[in-house]
Design a protein around this motif. Sequence first.
Motif, mmCIF file in Angstrom:
data_model
loop_
_atom_site.group_PDB
_atom_site.id
_atom_site.type_symbol
_atom_site.label_atom_id
_atom_site.label_comp_id
_atom_site.label_asym_id
_atom_site.label_seq_id
_atom_site.Cartn_x
_atom_site.Cartn_y
_atom_site.Cartn_z
ATOM 1 N N THR A 128 -7.398 35.615 71.458
ATOM 2 C CA THR A 128 -8.838 35.470 71.738
ATOM 3 C C THR A 128 -9.224 34.011 71.976
ATOM 4 O OG1 THR A 128 -9.313 35.333 69.366
ATOM 5 C CG2 THR A 128 -9.397 37.522 70.385
ATOM 6 N N ARG A 129 -8.351 33.094 71.496
ATOM 7 C CA ARG A 129 -8.619 31.666 71.674
ATOM 8 C C ARG A 129 -7.293 30.930 71.744
ATOM 9 N NH1 ARG A 129 -10.604 30.664 67.198
ATOM 10 N NH2 ARG A 129 -9.311 29.061 66.208
ATOM 11 N N ILE A 130 -7.208 29.916 72.609
ATOM 12 C CA ILE A 130 -6.014 29.095 72.735
ATOM 13 C C ILE A 130 -6.395 27.654 72.435
ATOM 14 C CG2 ILE A 130 -4.198 28.264 74.277
ATOM 15 C CD1 ILE A 130 -4.426 30.835 75.836
ATOM 16 N N GLU A 131 -5.749 27.094 71.420
ATOM 17 C CA GLU A 131 -5.991 25.699 71.051
ATOM 18 C C GLU A 131 -4.952 24.822 71.748
ATOM 19 O OE1 GLU A 131 -5.833 25.535 66.829
ATOM 20 O OE2 GLU A 131 -7.648 26.737 66.537
ATOM 21 N N VAL A 132 -5.432 23.832 72.480
ATOM 22 C CA VAL A 132 -4.572 22.881 73.180
ATOM 23 C C VAL A 132 -4.872 21.500 72.610
ATOM 24 C CG1 VAL A 132 -3.876 21.953 75.413
ATOM 25 C CG2 VAL A 132 -4.651 24.336 75.237
ATOM 26 N N THR A 133 -3.901 20.974 71.852
ATOM 27 C CA THR A 133 -4.162 19.729 71.113
ATOM 28 C C THR A 133 -3.119 18.683 71.481
ATOM 29 O OG1 THR A 133 -5.002 21.055 69.269
ATOM 30 C CG2 THR A 133 -4.497 18.739 68.822
ATOM 31 N N GLY A 134 -3.582 17.524 71.962
ATOM 32 C CA GLY A 134 -2.688 16.456 72.360
ATOM 33 C C GLY A 134 -2.419 15.461 71.239
ATOM 34 N N THR A 151 -2.781 0.860 70.640
ATOM 35 C CA THR A 151 -3.996 0.932 69.832
ATOM 36 C C THR A 151 -4.427 2.367 69.634
ATOM 37 O OG1 THR A 151 -5.471 0.825 71.736
ATOM 38 C CG2 THR A 151 -4.722 -1.283 70.803
ATOM 39 N N ALA A 152 -5.276 2.590 68.647
ATOM 40 C CA ALA A 152 -5.783 3.928 68.360
ATOM 41 C C ALA A 152 -6.626 4.444 69.517
ATOM 42 C CB ALA A 152 -6.596 3.918 67.062
ATOM 43 N N ALA A 153 -7.476 3.545 70.114
ATOM 44 C CA ALA A 153 -8.341 3.995 71.209
ATOM 45 C C ALA A 153 -7.513 4.410 72.411
ATOM 46 C CB ALA A 153 -9.325 2.885 71.591
ATOM 47 N N TYR A 154 -6.471 3.599 72.740
ATOM 48 C CA TYR A 154 -5.643 3.942 73.902
ATOM 49 C C TYR A 154 -4.933 5.278 73.670
ATOM 50 C CZ TYR A 154 -2.151 3.690 77.584
ATOM 51 O OH TYR A 154 -1.375 3.976 78.674
ATOM 52 N N ASN A 155 -4.368 5.458 72.494
ATOM 53 C CA ASN A 155 -3.628 6.691 72.217
ATOM 54 C C ASN A 155 -4.540 7.908 72.124
ATOM 55 O OD1 ASN A 155 -0.618 6.195 71.847
ATOM 56 N ND2 ASN A 155 -1.476 4.515 70.644
ATOM 57 N N GLN A 156 -5.780 7.708 71.665
ATOM 58 C CA GLN A 156 -6.721 8.831 71.662
ATOM 59 C C GLN A 156 -6.968 9.315 73.082
ATOM 60 O OE1 GLN A 156 -7.984 10.718 69.339
ATOM 61 N NE2 GLN A 156 -9.244 11.881 70.803
ATOM 62 N N ALA A 157 -7.178 8.373 73.985
ATOM 63 C CA ALA A 157 -7.416 8.758 75.384
ATOM 64 C C ALA A 157 -6.167 9.397 75.996
ATOM 65 C CB ALA A 157 -7.839 7.527 76.187
ATOM 66 N N LEU A 158 -4.973 8.842 75.649
ATOM 67 C CA LEU A 158 -3.726 9.416 76.174
ATOM 68 C C LEU A 158 -3.521 10.845 75.676
ATOM 69 C CD1 LEU A 158 -1.062 9.162 77.694
ATOM 70 C CD2 LEU A 158 -0.074 8.054 75.654
ATOM 71 N N SER A 159 -3.851 11.093 74.416
ATOM 72 C CA SER A 159 -3.669 12.450 73.883
ATOM 73 C C SER A 159 -4.592 13.447 74.580
ATOM 74 C CB SER A 159 -3.901 12.462 72.371
ATOM 75 O OG SER A 159 -5.251 12.189 72.054
ATOM 76 N N VAL A 160 -5.808 12.994 74.948
ATOM 77 C CA VAL A 160 -6.725 13.879 75.661
ATOM 78 C C VAL A 160 -6.208 14.151 77.067
ATOM 79 C CG1 VAL A 160 -9.063 14.070 76.614
ATOM 80 C CG2 VAL A 160 -8.724 13.202 74.281
ATOM 81 N N ARG A 161 -5.660 13.118 77.743
ATOM 82 C CA ARG A 161 -5.104 13.331 79.080
ATOM 83 C C ARG A 161 -3.944 14.338 79.029
ATOM 84 N NH1 ARG A 161 -5.527 7.703 79.328
ATOM 85 N NH2 ARG A 161 -3.233 7.416 79.280
ATOM 86 N N ARG A 162 -3.113 14.212 78.019
ATOM 87 C CA ARG A 162 -2.004 15.156 77.883
ATOM 88 C C ARG A 162 -2.512 16.578 77.647
ATOM 89 N NH1 ARG A 162 1.915 11.302 74.068
ATOM 90 N NH2 ARG A 162 2.873 10.182 75.820
ATOM 91 N N ALA A 163 -3.514 16.743 76.811
ATOM 92 C CA ALA A 163 -4.072 18.069 76.548
ATOM 93 C C ALA A 163 -4.677 18.661 77.818
ATOM 94 C CB ALA A 163 -5.115 17.986 75.433
ATOM 95 N N ASN A 164 -5.390 17.825 78.588
ATOM 96 C CA ASN A 164 -5.989 18.318 79.827
ATOM 97 C C ASN A 164 -4.919 18.702 80.855
ATOM 98 O OD1 ASN A 164 -8.775 18.258 79.261
ATOM 99 N ND2 ASN A 164 -8.835 16.012 79.557
ATOM 100 N N ALA A 165 -3.805 17.956 80.881
ATOM 101 C CA ALA A 165 -2.726 18.300 81.812
ATOM 102 C C ALA A 165 -2.150 19.685 81.470
ATOM 103 C CB ALA A 165 -1.630 17.243 81.747
#
Length: 356
Positions: A283-289, A296-310
């Motif tokens: 019923t739901r799919i969790e996609v977590t990067g 840095t934490a900010a750079y890796n946060q953005a990278l993890s979101v890009r990976r999840a979106n891919a």
Amino acid sequence: MKLRNVLLAASLGVLPAAAANAQFAGPASTWEGIYVGALGGYNMLEDIDLPTGGKAEFDGGWAALARVGYGWKFQGGLGLGLELEGSYRSNDADSVSILGSSAGGGGDNKVMAAMVNAVVSYDLGPNAWNITPYIGAGVGYAWNELSVRNQGITVVDDTEGHFAYQGMVGLAFPIAAVPGLSLNAEYRYFALLEESYSTSSAFRAAGGVSSVDVETANHTFLVGLTYAFGMTPPPPPPPPAAAAPAPARTYLVFFDFDSSALTDRARQIIGEAAANAPRVQTTRIEVTGHTDTVGTAAYNQALSVRRANAVAAELERRGIPRSQMTITGRGFSQPLVPTGANVREPQNRRVEIVLR
């Protein structure tokens, strides 16, 4: 053509034909190896002709026999058994008529025989009762005791040896609980060649003949058991196939360092997740990067979101609606393998797909 001739011709015709066509190492006959059997049942003795147009008629009687033999299994469902048999039949006279009179008539007929038989069986393959039909023929020697009287005078009371022959047809019903054991039902035509019996002195004194030629024939209906030694039970059925494992609910997609591009292996894993989502009633799919700890934490946060979106884009391309997905990035806050700062750890560079 008499019944005995028809039956014997059929039996003797089947035996050589079966032996000629049979080859070893094939399907089963009822008996394999050494076997023994015992049968009993009802015996009908045909009327016996007596001097001066007389006749002896007999009631139904009984019969019993025992046998020991050796059986072979052949290709094509055929089986052949060769056996030795001992038998006994007894019938009481119903009426004895001489010169039109049956007054004071009576007597009996008893016959003991030793026979050599050949039996051909045919395996019908799987059927409701596992029935195996068979047919056979035999020859041997018999001792027949004939005793008849009329009007209070003994006509014949004599025992003679005869050449005997028989034909048989039957059905075998294997008993699954006891390997090698079968229930048998048979019909046999059993006859003795004509033999001369001496009449009694009292009958001769009354003007009777000194001997009477007699040819006896029997119709015998038997049931009994046969046991073949050394028969092994059939192998147990194979165990039921193991249930297919349930589809995984968590999939890990790994990335190269500082990259959100999907590798061929990553696309394969995403395809498995998309294919299994309907099977587990998702019923739901969790996609977590996630990322490793380099940068840095900010750079890796953005990278993890890009990976999840891919990964989400690839799932969508494979038929999963984006509205069914929850897409998030965790940066390096939840490593799969705990490390210190600025450590390249391939297992931490991942996206987790969880089917809920």
